[in-house]
Write an enzyme that holds these catalytic residues in place. Structure first.
Site, PDB file in Angstrom:
ATOM      1  N   SER A  95       0.898  -1.160   0.000  1.00  0.00           N
ATOM      2  CA  SER A  95       0.000   0.000   0.000  1.00  0.00           C
ATOM      3  C   SER A  95       0.937   1.210   0.000  1.00  0.00           C
ATOM      4  O   SER A  95       2.143   1.053   0.163  1.00  0.00           O
ATOM      5  CB  SER A  95      -0.880   0.001   1.249  1.00  0.00           C
ATOM      6  OG  SER A  95      -0.019   0.009   2.367  1.00  0.00           O
ATOM      7  N   GLU A 112       3.573   8.181 -12.186  1.00  0.00           N
ATOM      8  CA  GLU A 112       2.566   7.367 -12.882  1.00  0.00           C
ATOM      9  C   GLU A 112       1.174   7.745 -12.402  1.00  0.00           C
ATOM     10  O   GLU A 112       0.984   8.019 -11.213  1.00  0.00           O
ATOM     11  CB  GLU A 112       2.817   5.877 -12.591  1.00  0.00           C
ATOM     12  CG  GLU A 112       4.209   5.417 -12.971  1.00  0.00           C
ATOM     13  CD  GLU A 112       4.465   3.952 -12.629  1.00  0.00           C
ATOM     14  OE1 GLU A 112       3.593   3.116 -12.876  1.00  0.00           O
ATOM     15  OE2 GLU A 112       5.546   3.674 -12.083  1.00  0.00           O
ATOM     16  N   LYS A 164      -2.333   7.413 -10.888  1.00  0.00           N
ATOM     17  CA  LYS A 164      -2.871   6.443  -9.904  1.00  0.00           C
ATOM     18  C   LYS A 164      -4.295   6.077 -10.340  1.00  0.00           C
ATOM     19  O   LYS A 164      -5.235   6.831 -10.143  1.00  0.00           O
ATOM     20  CB  LYS A 164      -2.864   7.051  -8.512  1.00  0.00           C
ATOM     21  CG  LYS A 164      -3.197   6.033  -7.423  1.00  0.00           C
ATOM     22  CD  LYS A 164      -2.952   6.599  -6.027  1.00  0.00           C
ATOM     23  CE  LYS A 164      -3.248   5.574  -4.937  1.00  0.00           C
ATOM     24  NZ  LYS A 164      -4.659   5.145  -4.903  1.00  0.00           N
TER      25      LYS A 164
END
Ligand SMILES: NC(=O)c1cnc(N)c2cc(Br)sc12
Length: 316
Positions: free
Chosen positions: A81, A111, A113
């Site tokens: 996580s 990147e 999400k």
């Protein structure tokens, strides 16, 4: 028989290539009619010669009868996580912690999400053999039968490698709107958002339901992989692409945290133009050696964080 076997193999490979171009690259090279005609020919040949059916045939994406229940799957490498950062200052704090841990300035990779369901995919000698949900990070549910129905998940990689990859399965906005229109017509409870719709679709025992939901996936990390020559996260994403996996085209390298902040803030508005929902930006230290040096806290990597967009006003 030899003729049929040769033609079935030829059709299977050709249809898989066309599907790869359409669903993984978003660059179809033939019209839908061509694909449909060849698929009909393959279905007829497989009905006449079921023993010649190939495991990665496009006709094998929707399996047999619904499962009785979900099998539990233990993740050898826990599914991580992420810690959160809610503004530029907290991103700078993250960068300071990283530099303290490394003793040098790292390069980053940014990147999108994806707002979907985290899944893990296992390939053995190139064959898709197992897909599972994240679950609690160490134990998930086997949803192979549903993931096989996602056309952007190759049933066979371009090379016979054994590796595990992770990604986010999601429902594109257009599919979500179409699904909820249908639900409203049938006076059924619509889904609140595409993430719930994707999760609801993948947690079905009957693969025919998932197959009808037009789900998609972006792969964003590789677990144990055979290629020791990979030294950066960006390199591992390129490797995943070379193997035929779908990755997100908006991923971008950043030389320092100020470039990361610029990228994050640029997507605050731009994200509404995307065909899918995102709820932030994942920022990772790119060097695998640096990641190794920084390691993990009890549950999250020290070498990554999630910049979260402010929650949007829900217009009811
Ligand atoms: N690109 C990524 O790493 C990425 C994208 N989308 C997501 N929802 C997540 C979640 C974790 Br945990 S990583 C990640």
């Amino acid at each position: 028989m030899a003729e049929a076997s040769k033609r079935i193999e030829e059709l299977t490979n050709k249809l898989n290539r066309y599907a790869y171009e359409y669903y993984v690259l978003d660059q179809p090279t033939v019209p839908d009619e061509t694909y449909d005609t060849l698929l009909r020919e393959l279905i007829e040949l497989e009905e006449a010669h079921p023993e010649l059916k190939q495991e990665d045939s496009p006709t094998q994406r929707i399996g047999g009868e619904p499962l009785e229940q979900f099998r539990k799957v233990r993740h050898e490498v826990p599914m991580m996580s992420l810690g959160n950062a809610f503004n530029a200052e907290e991103l700078r704090d993250f960068d300071r912690r990283v530099q303290d841990g490394l003793g040098h300035k790292p390069s980053y990779i940014c990147e999108l999400k994806i707002d979907g369901l985290a899944v893990t995919l296992k390939y053995e000698e190139g064959r898709f053999v197992l897909g599972a949900t994240r679950g609690d990070g160490t134990t998930g549910e086997d949803i192979t039968h549903n993931l096989r129905t996602i056309n952007s998940i190759p049933l066979r990689l371009k090379e016979p490698v054994t590796m595990e990859v992770r990604g986010e399965a999601f429902m594109p906005k257009r599919s979500f709107e179409r699904l909820n229109d249908k639900k409203k017509e049938q006076e059924e409870q619509p889904f609140a958002n595409p993430r719930n719709a994707a999760a609801g679709s993948l947690r079905q025992l009957d693969p025919k339901i998932a197959a009808d939901r037009h789900l998609d996936i972006f792969i964003y990390s590789i677990g144990q992989y055979p290629d020791e020559s990979l030294t950066s996260h960006s390199g591992s994403l390129r490797y995943a692409e070379e193997m035929g996996l779908r990755t997100n085209p908006e991923t971008k390298a950043a030389a320092d945290i100020e470039e990361v902040i610029e990228y994050c803030e640029s997507w605050l508005e731009k994200r509404h133009e995307l065909q899918y929902e995102i709820d932030g930006i994942v920022v990772k230290v790119d060097s695998l050696e640096d990641q190794e040096q920084l390691g993990f806290t009890a549950k999250s990597p020290r070498w990554a964080t999630a910049y979260k967009f402010p929650a949007e006003e829900v217009v009811t």
